[in-house]
Design a protein around this motif. Structure first.
Motif, PDB file in Angstrom:
ATOM      1  N   PHE A 116       0.767  -1.176   0.032  1.00 31.17           N
ATOM      2  CA  PHE A 116      -0.021  -0.190   0.028  1.00 31.17           C
ATOM      3  C   PHE A 116       0.939   1.403   0.002  1.00 31.17           C
ATOM      4  O   PHE A 116       1.935   1.594   0.699  1.00 31.17           O
ATOM      5  N   SER A 117       0.547   2.231  -0.851  1.00 34.73           N
ATOM      6  CA  SER A 117       1.077   3.467  -1.101  1.00 34.73           C
ATOM      7  C   SER A 117       0.789   4.706  -0.207  1.00 34.73           C
ATOM      8  O   SER A 117       1.242   5.782  -0.496  1.00 34.73           O
ATOM      9  N   ALA A 118      -0.406   4.347   0.750  1.00 40.83           N
ATOM     10  CA  ALA A 118      -0.946   5.444   1.431  1.00 40.83           C
ATOM     11  C   ALA A 118       0.027   6.290   2.172  1.00 40.83           C
ATOM     12  O   ALA A 118      -0.353   7.508   2.532  1.00 40.83           O
ATOM     13  N   THR A 142       0.837   9.002  -0.103  1.00 40.96           N
ATOM     14  CA  THR A 142      -0.287   9.725  -0.594  1.00 40.96           C
ATOM     15  C   THR A 142      -0.846  10.327   0.263  1.00 40.96           C
ATOM     16  O   THR A 142      -1.439  11.647   0.205  1.00 40.96           O
ATOM     17  N   PRO A 148      -5.210   1.627   4.334  1.00 42.77           N
ATOM     18  CA  PRO A 148      -5.188   2.925   4.096  1.00 42.77           C
ATOM     19  C   PRO A 148      -5.100   4.123   5.332  1.00 42.77           C
ATOM     20  O   PRO A 148      -4.961   5.620   5.005  1.00 42.77           O
ATOM     21  N   ASN A 201      -7.027  -3.084  -2.879  1.00 39.98           N
ATOM     22  CA  ASN A 201      -6.788  -3.135  -1.458  1.00 39.98           C
ATOM     23  C   ASN A 201      -8.335  -3.392  -1.047  1.00 39.98           C
ATOM     24  O   ASN A 201      -8.872  -2.578  -1.160  1.00 39.98           O
ATOM     25  N   SER A 243      -7.991   8.217  -0.443  1.00 38.73           N
ATOM     26  CA  SER A 243      -6.861   7.253  -0.677  1.00 38.73           C
ATOM     27  C   SER A 243      -6.887   6.245  -1.777  1.00 38.73           C
ATOM     28  O   SER A 243      -6.002   5.956  -2.467  1.00 38.73           O
ATOM     29  N   ASP A 258      -4.287   6.129  -4.954  1.00 40.76           N
ATOM     30  CA  ASP A 258      -3.675   4.790  -5.500  1.00 40.76           C
ATOM     31  C   ASP A 258      -4.066   4.576  -6.952  1.00 40.76           C
ATOM     32  O   ASP A 258      -2.986   4.249  -7.577  1.00 40.76           O
ATOM     33  N   GLU A 277      -1.649   6.456  -9.042  1.00 40.14           N
ATOM     34  CA  GLU A 277      -0.365   5.944  -8.944  1.00 40.14           C
ATOM     35  C   GLU A 277      -0.178   4.821  -9.828  1.00 40.14           C
ATOM     36  O   GLU A 277       1.000   4.660 -10.387  1.00 40.14           O
ATOM     37  N   ASP A 278      -1.266   3.837  -9.716  1.00 37.37           N
ATOM     38  CA  ASP A 278      -1.504   2.587 -10.527  1.00 37.37           C
ATOM     39  C   ASP A 278      -1.251   2.984 -12.114  1.00 37.37           C
ATOM     40  O   ASP A 278      -0.460   2.557 -13.021  1.00 37.37           O
TER      41      ASP A 278
END
Length: 343
Positions: free
Chosen positions: A12-14, A17, A99, A310, A323, A327, A330-331
């Motif tokens: 997870f990139s939260a 972000t 998230p 997610n 969130s 995401d 970003e993807d």
């Protein structure tokens, strides 16, 4: 009972972000980011009443208006409402890769007991003056006789999935209603503003790419898959980012899922049902699971235009919606054809 299960999450990139927006939320007193206490600023938020008679849908409770030691028992609606309200959380159950985890104070302890086997003594050891829990888990604990109210007043947070007749048109109704009852309307306004800002920024980044493209969202366990694009969060977020949601007779004629949302199909129908999707979001049953071989033949998957979703983002309030937007951006920016067209 699916809403009560512990849901796995992907990488997870939260932490990037969500923390990028913390300064915006701080202005409204909503959150101060990772490692800091999430409290409303006195100058921006009126002091709540000493005691609040909370009554929403089928739940009523008398709770402190300005609690000082809050224990949160779930990582979804309960945790998000506690963060939005600016409650000082002393202990909570949360997914470290979820998230909302970057917004939980580093000082908050992680409950050791599992969701299905709560340790009342552990909860009581934190001397809470308020316990917060999502309504799904809250009703489960009531039914199992956990008697949480004997430890401290309990706020059961309505997740909002059944509050509005058209949740896609009123995605934040449950959030705004409940924060108003908690005398924290300014936090609600700030969270929605932060979400809308993320959407506007997302359009600038990927709008030219998503325009005219279709998207679909599926939950993909072992035996079959469930098209869940009709859940409120996707009906709101995907069109806001420029996608249209894929619809066809194969999907619409498939039997409804037992959970009440989506349509269940066998993998042998994956290409026929999802073949026209330009982007596919896939929620796998297990984080490390491989995709079904037939699902790999869906063009969006073959071309790499799919997102490993997610499950913690399937429903929530404005922080969760934000969130999800961040995401997806970003993807999509990592898709090969996006990189090619942006050069």
């Amino acid at each position: 009972m699916s809403s009560l299960t512990s849901l796995p999450v992907r990488r997870f990139s939260a932490s990037r972000t969500l923390l990028a927006s913390v300064s915006m939320l701080l202005v409204a007193g909503l959150a101060t980011g990772c490692g800091a206490s999430a409290e409303p600023e006195a100058a921006a938020t009126p002091t709540p009443s000493e005691e609040i008679n909370f009554s929403y849908e089928d739940y009523t409770a008398t709770i402190p208006g300005n609690p000082q030691r809050v224990v949160v028992l779930d990582s979804r609606a309960g945790l998000e409402m506690a963060l939005l309200a600016g409650y000082p959380i002393v202990a909570t159950a949360y997914d470290e890769d979820g998230p909302l985890s970057p917004l939980v104070s580093a000082d908050a302890k992680h409950l050791k007991s599992t969701a299905f086997e709560l340790d009342r003594e552990e909860i009581a050891s934190y001397n809470p003056d308020l316990i917060v829990v999502g309504d799904g888990w809250g009703k489960y604990y009531d039914g199992e006789g956990f008697d949480l109210g004997k430890i401290a007043p309990v706020l059961q947070v309505n997740s909002g999935t059944d509050v509005s007749e058209d949740p896609a048109k009123e995605p934040f109704k449950a959030m705004t209603d409940q924060l108003a009852l908690l005398e924290r309307t300014s936090q609600s306004d700030a969270a929605i503003a932060a979400y809308e800002t993320s959407v506007a920024e997302a359009k600038e980044k990927i709008g030219a790419y998503t325009e005219g493209k279709t998207a679909s969202v599926i939950h993909a366990p072992v035996d079959n898959f469930n098209v869940i694009s009709d859940e409120a969060i996707y009906e709101v977020v995907l069109p806001a980012l420029g996608f249209s949601i894929l619809e066809n007779d194969v999907i619409n004629d498939a039997p409804a899922a037992q959970t009440g949302t989506g349509h269940v199909l066998s993998y042998e129908n994956a290409v026929k049902a999802l073949g026209d999707a330009d982007m596919l979001m896939v929620y796998k049953a297990d984080e490390g699971a491989d995709l079904d071989p037939v699902l790999k033949r869906v063009p969006a998957v073959e071309e790499g235009n799919w997102i490993d979703g997610n499950l913690a983002q399937r429903f929530g309030f404005a922080l969760t919606y934000k969130s999800l937007v961040d995401d997806i951006v970003e993807d999509v920016e990592g898709f090969e054809d996006f990189s090619a067209t942006s050069k």
